[in-house]
Design a protein around this motif. Structure first.
Motif, short mmCIF file in Angstrom:
data_model
loop_
_atom_site.label_atom_id
_atom_site.label_comp_id
_atom_site.label_asym_id
_atom_site.label_seq_id
_atom_site.Cartn_x
_atom_site.Cartn_y
_atom_site.Cartn_z
N GLU A 1 20.20 20.64 -23.19
CA GLU A 1 21.63 20.36 -23.29
C GLU A 1 21.89 18.86 -23.13
OE1 GLU A 1 24.66 22.32 -23.50
OE2 GLU A 1 23.24 23.72 -24.42
N ASN A 2 22.74 18.32 -23.99
CA ASN A 2 23.10 16.90 -23.94
C ASN A 2 24.61 16.76 -23.75
OD1 ASN A 2 20.43 15.53 -24.80
ND2 ASN A 2 20.75 17.06 -26.40
N ASN A 3 25.00 16.13 -22.66
CA ASN A 3 26.42 15.93 -22.36
C ASN A 3 26.60 14.63 -21.59
OD1 ASN A 3 26.18 19.15 -22.39
ND2 ASN A 3 28.25 18.57 -22.99
N GLU A 4 27.86 14.22 -21.46
CA GLU A 4 28.15 13.00 -20.70
C GLU A 4 28.08 13.27 -19.20
OE1 GLU A 4 31.93 15.24 -21.26
OE2 GLU A 4 30.30 14.62 -22.59
N PHE A 5 27.88 12.21 -18.43
CA PHE A 5 27.96 12.30 -16.98
C PHE A 5 28.68 11.06 -16.45
CE2 PHE A 5 24.42 9.41 -17.01
CZ PHE A 5 24.45 8.76 -15.79
N TYR A 6 29.19 11.17 -15.22
CA TYR A 6 29.95 10.10 -14.59
C TYR A 6 29.39 9.84 -13.20
CZ TYR A 6 33.07 11.74 -18.27
OH TYR A 6 33.56 12.14 -19.49
N GLU A 7 29.47 8.58 -12.75
CA GLU A 7 28.96 8.26 -11.43
C GLU A 7 29.80 7.18 -10.77
OE1 GLU A 7 24.91 6.89 -12.04
OE2 GLU A 7 25.58 4.80 -12.00
N VAL A 8 29.84 7.25 -9.45
CA VAL A 8 30.38 6.17 -8.62
C VAL A 8 29.33 5.86 -7.57
CG1 VAL A 8 32.82 6.70 -8.99
CG2 VAL A 8 31.58 7.83 -7.14
N TYR B 1 21.47 1.76 -2.54
CA TYR B 1 22.82 2.27 -2.82
C TYR B 1 22.84 3.79 -2.82
CZ TYR B 1 20.69 2.23 -7.49
OH TYR B 1 19.83 2.38 -8.56
N SER B 2 24.02 4.33 -2.61
CA SER B 2 24.25 5.77 -2.67
C SER B 2 25.13 6.07 -3.88
CB SER B 2 24.95 6.25 -1.39
OG SER B 2 25.18 7.64 -1.43
N THR B 3 24.79 7.15 -4.60
CA THR B 3 25.47 7.47 -5.86
C THR B 3 25.93 8.91 -5.87
OG1 THR B 3 24.04 5.91 -7.04
CG2 THR B 3 25.27 7.47 -8.37
N TYR B 4 27.17 9.12 -6.35
CA TYR B 4 27.67 10.47 -6.63
C TYR B 4 27.74 10.63 -8.14
CZ TYR B 4 31.01 14.21 -7.55
OH TYR B 4 31.62 15.33 -8.03
N ASN B 5 27.10 11.70 -8.67
CA ASN B 5 27.08 11.98 -10.11
C ASN B 5 27.73 13.32 -10.39
OD1 ASN B 5 25.67 9.67 -10.88
ND2 ASN B 5 23.67 10.64 -10.64
N GLN C 1 26.75 18.45 -9.37
CA GLN C 1 27.27 17.37 -8.54
C GLN C 1 26.14 16.92 -7.61
OE1 GLN C 1 31.53 17.95 -7.16
NE2 GLN C 1 30.99 20.07 -7.62
N SER C 2 25.75 15.68 -7.72
CA SER C 2 24.62 15.20 -6.92
C SER C 2 25.02 14.01 -6.07
CB SER C 2 23.44 14.83 -7.82
OG SER C 2 23.78 13.76 -8.68
N LEU C 3 24.40 13.91 -4.91
CA LEU C 3 24.54 12.78 -4.01
C LEU C 3 23.14 12.25 -3.75
CD1 LEU C 3 26.54 11.07 -2.37
CD2 LEU C 3 26.12 12.61 -0.43
#
Length: 203
Positions: free
Chosen positions: A59-66, A79-83, A93-95
């Motif tokens: 599966e190919n889809n977009e993802f977003y992160e801060v 750094y720490s990332t939320y995806n 949802q990953s941390l």
């Protein structure tokens, strides 16, 4: 297992040193494309000779992160990332906690190549009521190019590979008078690959 343990140990050790070494803190966000590889099967519990229905799907889809973190010096950052990612099979949802080593390309050091490791927790919610949501360990590495626009802003393009640890199965009974004593569905998320573009602000 040794590679996984080393990656986790390196990321944690570097993160613990951040408060005493940090020179520049930063916050940022990004967007990109994520490819998830799934495997699964459906098996009727009739007899051992029954052939299961197997599948493998990408599966190919977009993802977003801060993300938020610190440059420890010119060559190290943590750094720490939320995806967040959603496709036809799951929502994720990953941390994660990450460490990168940077190498300046050119005398100005505006362009840097980076390579590093990541480890964390991924919450996987299947888009079906038959399979339950799970928290699973995720780990991997990333590489890419970072460009300093000015003293405050930087942008980067990167590639991240994540080894997933999601494997779930459910068995469903079938009422009489059928000869089928049940049905078992099994699904696993093998790995994820991300290609992303991000912008960071230093303060």
């Amino acid at each position: 297992m040794k590679i996984k343990s080393l990656a986790v140990a390196a990321v944690i050790a570097t993160a613990m040193s951040a408060p005493t070494m940090a020179a520049d803190w930063f916050i940022g966000g990004g967007v990109g494309a994520q490819q998830n590889t799934y495997k699964g099967s459906s098996q009727a519990n009739v007899d051992p000779g029954y052939n299961a229905q197997n599948f493998k799907e990408t599966e190919n889809n977009e993802f977003y992160e801060v993300r938020v973190g610190a440059y420890l010096n010119d060559n190290n950052r943590v750094y720490s990332t939320y995806n967040y990612n959603s496709d036809d099979f799951t929502r994720q949802q990953s941390l994660m906690l990450s460490y990168d080593y940077l190498v300046g390309l050119g005398a100005s050091n505006k362009l840097n190549w980076f390579i590093g490791a990541s480890a964390g927790v991924n919450h996987i919610s299947p888009d079906t009521d038959e399979l339950s949501s799970k928290n699973r360990f995720v780990w991997g590495g990333q590489t890419g190019l970072m460009y300093k626009i000015n003293d405050k802003l930087s942008t980067e393009i990167g590639y991240r590979y994540l080894k997933q640890d999601y494997d779930v199965s459910e068995t469903y009974p079938v009422p009489a008078p059928t000869n089928n004593i049940g049905w078992t569905d099994q699904a696993s998320l093998q790995d994820s690959q991300q290609l992303y573009l991000s912008v960071d602000y230093r303060f």
